[in-house]
Design a protein around this motif. Structure first.
Motif, PDB file in Angstrom:
ATOM      1  N   CYS A 114       7.748  -1.550  14.609  1.00  0.00           N
ATOM      2  CA  CYS A 114       7.464  -2.772  13.859  1.00  0.00           C
ATOM      3  C   CYS A 114       8.794  -3.390  13.453  1.00  0.00           C
ATOM      4  CB  CYS A 114       6.603  -2.478  12.622  1.00  0.00           C
ATOM      5  SG  CYS A 114       7.423  -1.414  11.402  1.00  0.00           S
ATOM      6  N   SER A 115       8.730  -4.535  12.809  1.00  0.00           N
ATOM      7  CA  SER A 115       9.918  -5.159  12.222  1.00  0.00           C
ATOM      8  C   SER A 115       9.729  -5.207  10.710  1.00  0.00           C
ATOM      9  CB  SER A 115      10.130  -6.559  12.788  1.00  0.00           C
ATOM     10  OG  SER A 115       9.015  -7.388  12.522  1.00  0.00           O
ATOM     11  N   PHE A 116      10.762  -5.642  10.011  1.00  0.00           N
ATOM     12  CA  PHE A 116      10.639  -5.786   8.559  1.00  0.00           C
ATOM     13  C   PHE A 116      11.526  -6.935   8.102  1.00  0.00           C
ATOM     14  CE2 PHE A 116      13.617  -2.374   9.602  1.00  0.00           C
ATOM     15  CZ  PHE A 116      14.781  -2.738   8.941  1.00  0.00           C
ATOM     16  N   SER A 117      11.051  -7.662   7.104  1.00  0.00           N
ATOM     17  CA  SER A 117      11.820  -8.740   6.489  1.00  0.00           C
ATOM     18  C   SER A 117      11.150  -9.119   5.181  1.00  0.00           C
ATOM     19  CB  SER A 117      11.902  -9.973   7.407  1.00  0.00           C
ATOM     20  OG  SER A 117      10.635 -10.560   7.589  1.00  0.00           O
ATOM     21  N   ASP A 118      11.944  -9.646   4.257  1.00  0.00           N
ATOM     22  CA  ASP A 118      11.414 -10.100   2.962  1.00  0.00           C
ATOM     23  C   ASP A 118      10.599  -9.017   2.267  1.00  0.00           C
ATOM     24  OD1 ASP A 118      12.530 -12.667   3.350  1.00  0.00           O
ATOM     25  OD2 ASP A 118      10.783 -13.278   4.519  1.00  0.00           O
ATOM     26  N   GLY A 119      11.038  -7.770   2.407  1.00  0.00           N
ATOM     27  CA  GLY A 119      10.394  -6.677   1.699  1.00  0.00           C
ATOM     28  C   GLY A 119       9.047  -6.266   2.242  1.00  0.00           C
ATOM     29  N   ALA A 120       8.733  -6.603   3.506  1.00  0.00           N
ATOM     30  CA  ALA A 120       7.432  -6.262   4.077  1.00  0.00           C
ATOM     31  C   ALA A 120       7.587  -5.873   5.539  1.00  0.00           C
ATOM     32  CB  ALA A 120       6.464  -7.435   3.945  1.00  0.00           C
ATOM     33  N   PHE A 121       6.697  -4.993   6.001  1.00  0.00           N
ATOM     34  CA  PHE A 121       6.646  -4.634   7.411  1.00  0.00           C
ATOM     35  C   PHE A 121       5.797  -5.653   8.153  1.00  0.00           C
ATOM     36  CE2 PHE A 121       7.578  -0.519   5.414  1.00  0.00           C
ATOM     37  CZ  PHE A 121       8.687  -0.151   6.160  1.00  0.00           C
ATOM     38  N   GLN A 122       6.181  -5.942   9.400  1.00  0.00           N
ATOM     39  CA  GLN A 122       5.467  -6.916  10.219  1.00  0.00           C
ATOM     40  C   GLN A 122       5.361  -6.394  11.645  1.00  0.00           C
ATOM     41  OE1 GLN A 122       8.262 -10.045   9.540  1.00  0.00           O
ATOM     42  NE2 GLN A 122       7.205 -10.838   7.741  1.00  0.00           N
ATOM     43  N   SER A 123       4.363  -6.893  12.371  1.00  0.00           N
ATOM     44  CA  SER A 123       4.142  -6.402  13.729  1.00  0.00           C
ATOM     45  C   SER A 123       4.988  -7.116  14.768  1.00  0.00           C
ATOM     46  CB  SER A 123       2.667  -6.561  14.108  1.00  0.00           C
ATOM     47  OG  SER A 123       2.347  -7.919  14.342  1.00  0.00           O
ATOM     48  N   LEU A 134      -9.490  -5.958   5.724  1.00  0.00           N
ATOM     49  CA  LEU A 134      -8.828  -5.693   6.998  1.00  0.00           C
ATOM     50  C   LEU A 134      -8.272  -6.980   7.591  1.00  0.00           C
ATOM     51  CD1 LEU A 134      -8.198  -3.846   9.432  1.00  0.00           C
ATOM     52  CD2 LEU A 134     -10.506  -4.350  10.268  1.00  0.00           C
ATOM     53  N   ARG A 135      -9.072  -8.044   7.611  1.00  0.00           N
ATOM     54  CA  ARG A 135      -8.633  -9.299   8.230  1.00  0.00           C
ATOM     55  C   ARG A 135      -7.429  -9.888   7.500  1.00  0.00           C
ATOM     56  NH1 ARG A 135      -9.145 -14.718   7.706  1.00  0.00           N
ATOM     57  NH2 ARG A 135     -10.246 -14.493   5.731  1.00  0.00           N
ATOM     58  N   LEU A 136      -7.478  -9.942   6.183  1.00  0.00           N
ATOM     59  CA  LEU A 136      -6.372 -10.527   5.425  1.00  0.00           C
ATOM     60  C   LEU A 136      -5.107  -9.680   5.550  1.00  0.00           C
ATOM     61  CD1 LEU A 136      -8.320 -11.650   2.228  1.00  0.00           C
ATOM     62  CD2 LEU A 136      -7.426 -13.119   4.045  1.00  0.00           C
ATOM     63  N   GLY A 137      -5.261  -8.364   5.573  1.00  0.00           N
ATOM     64  CA  GLY A 137      -4.103  -7.499   5.741  1.00  0.00           C
ATOM     65  C   GLY A 137      -3.446  -7.693   7.095  1.00  0.00           C
ATOM     66  N   LEU A 138      -4.254  -7.783   8.156  1.00  0.00           N
ATOM     67  CA  LEU A 138      -3.706  -7.997   9.489  1.00  0.00           C
ATOM     68  C   LEU A 138      -3.077  -9.375   9.620  1.00  0.00           C
ATOM     69  CD1 LEU A 138      -6.445  -6.290  11.691  1.00  0.00           C
ATOM     70  CD2 LEU A 138      -4.082  -5.527  11.370  1.00  0.00           C
ATOM     71  N   CYS A 139      -3.609 -10.370   8.896  1.00  0.00           N
ATOM     72  CA  CYS A 139      -2.982 -11.702   8.904  1.00  0.00           C
ATOM     73  C   CYS A 139      -1.583 -11.643   8.299  1.00  0.00           C
ATOM     74  CB  CYS A 139      -3.851 -12.697   8.137  1.00  0.00           C
ATOM     75  SG  CYS A 139      -5.327 -13.244   9.029  1.00  0.00           S
ATOM     76  N   ASP A 140      -1.408 -10.866   7.232  1.00  0.00           N
ATOM     77  CA  ASP A 140      -0.085 -10.712   6.631  1.00  0.00           C
ATOM     78  C   ASP A 140       0.860  -9.943   7.561  1.00  0.00           C
ATOM     79  OD1 ASP A 140      -0.854 -12.047   4.344  1.00  0.00           O
ATOM     80  OD2 ASP A 140      -1.365 -10.227   3.237  1.00  0.00           O
ATOM     81  N   PHE A 141       0.323  -8.964   8.268  1.00  0.00           N
ATOM     82  CA  PHE A 141       1.134  -8.085   9.106  1.00  0.00           C
ATOM     83  C   PHE A 141       1.489  -8.724  10.446  1.00  0.00           C
ATOM     84  CE2 PHE A 141       1.298  -4.192  11.963  1.00  0.00           C
ATOM     85  CZ  PHE A 141       2.481  -3.689  11.455  1.00  0.00           C
ATOM     86  N   SER A 142       0.554  -9.466  11.043  1.00  0.00           N
ATOM     87  CA  SER A 142       0.725  -9.967  12.407  1.00  0.00           C
ATOM     88  C   SER A 142       0.626 -11.468  12.547  1.00  0.00           C
ATOM     89  CB  SER A 142      -0.331  -9.322  13.329  1.00  0.00           C
ATOM     90  OG  SER A 142      -0.242  -7.925  13.331  1.00  0.00           O
ATOM     91  N   GLY A 143       0.454 -12.196  11.456  1.00  0.00           N
ATOM     92  CA  GLY A 143       0.162 -13.612  11.574  1.00  0.00           C
ATOM     93  C   GLY A 143      -1.338 -13.815  11.714  1.00  0.00           C
ATOM     94  N   PRO A 144      -1.792 -15.058  11.891  1.00  0.00           N
ATOM     95  CA  PRO A 144      -3.233 -15.334  11.951  1.00  0.00           C
ATOM     96  C   PRO A 144      -3.956 -14.383  12.902  1.00  0.00           C
ATOM     97  CG  PRO A 144      -1.998 -17.386  11.975  1.00  0.00           C
ATOM     98  CD  PRO A 144      -0.984 -16.280  12.064  1.00  0.00           C
ATOM     99  N   SER A 145      -4.933 -13.648  12.381  1.00  0.00           N
ATOM    100  CA  SER A 145      -5.635 -12.619  13.148  1.00  0.00           C
ATOM    101  C   SER A 145      -7.122 -12.686  12.852  1.00  0.00           C
ATOM    102  CB  SER A 145      -5.112 -11.220  12.789  1.00  0.00           C
ATOM    103  OG  SER A 145      -3.734 -11.092  13.056  1.00  0.00           O
ATOM    104  N   ARG A 146      -7.887 -12.330  13.855  1.00  0.00           N
ATOM    105  CA  ARG A 146      -9.333 -12.228  13.699  1.00  0.00           C
ATOM    106  C   ARG A 146      -9.767 -10.764  13.801  1.00  0.00           C
ATOM    107  NH1 ARG A 146     -10.836 -16.064  18.577  1.00  0.00           N
ATOM    108  NH2 ARG A 146      -9.016 -14.921  19.363  1.00  0.00           N
TER     109      ARG A 146
END
Length: 479
Positions: free
Chosen positions: A290-299, A18-30
């Motif tokens: 959400c937004s998207f760039s470089d083939g991935a969805f982002q928050s 969960l933590r690593l996935g949210l870091c990819d999606f939203s930037g550094p996350s706890r």
């Protein structure tokens, strides 16, 4: 109570995925978790990066003093799988939370950071829901062989979290009877966003409308039914997007084909993908998902984060109107630089008279509350050097200004000359604030020789989580 190896492995794999996935999606996350596996057991806390730090009074009141957390919760033995609707959110400022009950885990409440540039908390909540379900399943199943893939699965859940949020929202709006297949739509958006046409990336609006509501649109043209481009033909759709670039027109799809080109408002529960070159934004009923760039969805909503500047300006002797006007002007210039992808720097000067700087001065300062002069200031920011802004009068008083100063230990050699010049300059002139915009979007706010916008450094997550303390022991603090 001791926690067996399977319990700890399940907790660690779900937590890390969960933590690593949210870091990819939203930037550094706890991520943090409060839970009890069985009814009657004390609640435990998993918070290796201090996400819940500062919220102890509310947690004590909610969980220990009042017992508010247990009000209205069903017996976990009578819950088919989980029930998040009656598991109240704690309501901690700056955090997203979601909880539930199940036969596998009597109570869970998951938390993560609520980032200031978040499009919507919905996909992140669906991600927490997936973690809740997986943790419940793992402890109930007792299948240690299945644990290896849990972290990897949760880490790659961005499309599924976005999908689940959109499906839930559309079901509440128009009911579950829908012909739009959201997974297919999300896949098509990714394919189009990665498909250049004559060297240019996609631009324009692509709307997805429930087939039963297509007749409500104002069409400029429609394709004959036998000749409609298929949505899964990304190359063809990418070509068609050229017809709506930089206009109010939009391509309209029923989720399988391109129906035509239309203008005006869309019916309820419509999805829209706005392509802006290398990135894009996804809307549901006009609200950002959400937004998207470089083939991935982002928050991220891809807007410059200037919250720290707003906070820093509170320390200056400006009245509310002066502060709001200055912050609005800086935000507009920074946004313009981000949209046009050029780097620049803004020196925000509280002095009266202003600090003398080497650069181009103006015969008469530009009034930044005037839209035309503000646009000119944004254009002048493209010239090498920094803009010189009067904080008190909200005026541009110079451009192409040099920022110099002696070297000092706080410099960052991994960053460029503009960034380090701003560090040196603010170290020599601690009362000033310098805003630095990089051409690749990051925005930094410098004061007193430090980047005050840099994210805090959190403790590293251990390679294996330790047995979590009880909530009561955790709230009591170190012995």
């Amino acid at each position: 109570m001791g926690l067996d190896r399977h319990h700890m492995l399940s907790l660690h794999n779900v937590f890390e995925g969960l933590r690593l996935g949210l870091c990819d999606f939203s930037g550094p996350s706890r991520v943090a978790l409060i839970y009890a596996q069985k009814p009657g057991e004390p609640l435990r806390v998993v918070d290796p990066q201090n996400l819940l730090e500062g919220h102890e009074p509310r947690l004590r009141e909610y969980y220990l003093d009042s017992g508010e957390w247990a009000e209205g919760l069903p017996d976990p033995q009578h819950v088919t799988y989980f029930d998040q609707a009656k598991s109240k959110r704690v309501g901690l400022a700056g955090l997203i939370s979601l909880g539930g009950r199940s036969p596998g885990v009597s109570y869970q409440m998951w938390f993560t950071d609520r980032h200031v540039d978040l499009c919507s908390p919905g996909p992140s909540r669906r991600w927490l829901e997936l973690a809740l379900l997986q943790f419940s399943h793992n402890l109930a199943a007792q299948d240690i062989l299945a644990l290896d893939s849990v972290a990897h699965m949760l880490q790659e859940m961005a499309p599924h979290a976005v999908h689940d949020f959109i499906v839930d929202e559309r079901s509440q709006s128009i009911g579950p009877d829908t012909r739009l297949r959201v997974y297919n739509i999300l896949g098509a958006i990714m394919q189009i966003s990665k498909t250049p046409e004559e060297g240019a990336w996609a631009r324009g609006l692509l709307a997805f409308v429930e087939p039963a509501r297509l007749s409500r649109l104002h069409y400029l043209m429609r394709f004959p039914k036998a000749e409609r481009p298929r949505l899964d033909n990304g190359k063809h759709v990418r070509k068609m997007l050229q017809t709506v670039e930089r206009s109010r027109r939009m391509l309209v799809s029923d989720g399988e084909h391109i129906i035509g080109i239309a203008t005006g408002e869309l019916p309820a529960a419509s999805l829209c993908a706005l392509f802006n070159g290398r990135h894009g934004l996804l809307f549901l009923d006009g609200k950002l998902v959400c937004s998207f760039s470089d083939g991935a969805f982002q928050s991220t909503n891809r807007k410059p984060n200037l919250v720290i500047l707003e906070e820093a300006l509170l320390e200056w002797p400006l009245d509310a109107d002066q502060r709001d006007a200055l912050f609005g002007s800086v935000s507009r210039i920074v946004a313009c630089a981000g949209e046009q992808k050029y780097g620049c720097a803004l020196i925000v000067d509280p002095y009266t008279p202003l600090l003398p700087l080497s650069g181009h001065t103006l015969e008469a300062p530009l009034n930044l509350e005037n839209d035309e002069q503000l646009a000119l200031a944004a254009a002048l920011a493209k010239v090498d050097g920094a803009l010189h802004l009067s904080a008190v009068k909200n005026q541009l008083c110079g451009f192409a200004c040099l920022m110099d100063g002696p070297s000092f230990p706080g410099e960052d050699r991994s960053r460029g000359a503009r960034y380090n010049s701003a560090l040196r300059f603010t170290h020599s002139h601690p009362e000033l604030i310098v805003v630095v915009v990089s051409s690749d979007r990051p925005v930094s706010v410098m004061q007193k020789g430090a980047d005050i916008s840099r994210p805090p450094v959190w403790p590293a997550v251990p390679s294996m989580l330790r047995p979590p303390p009880t909530l009561e022991h955790w709230l009591s603090g170190p012995a």
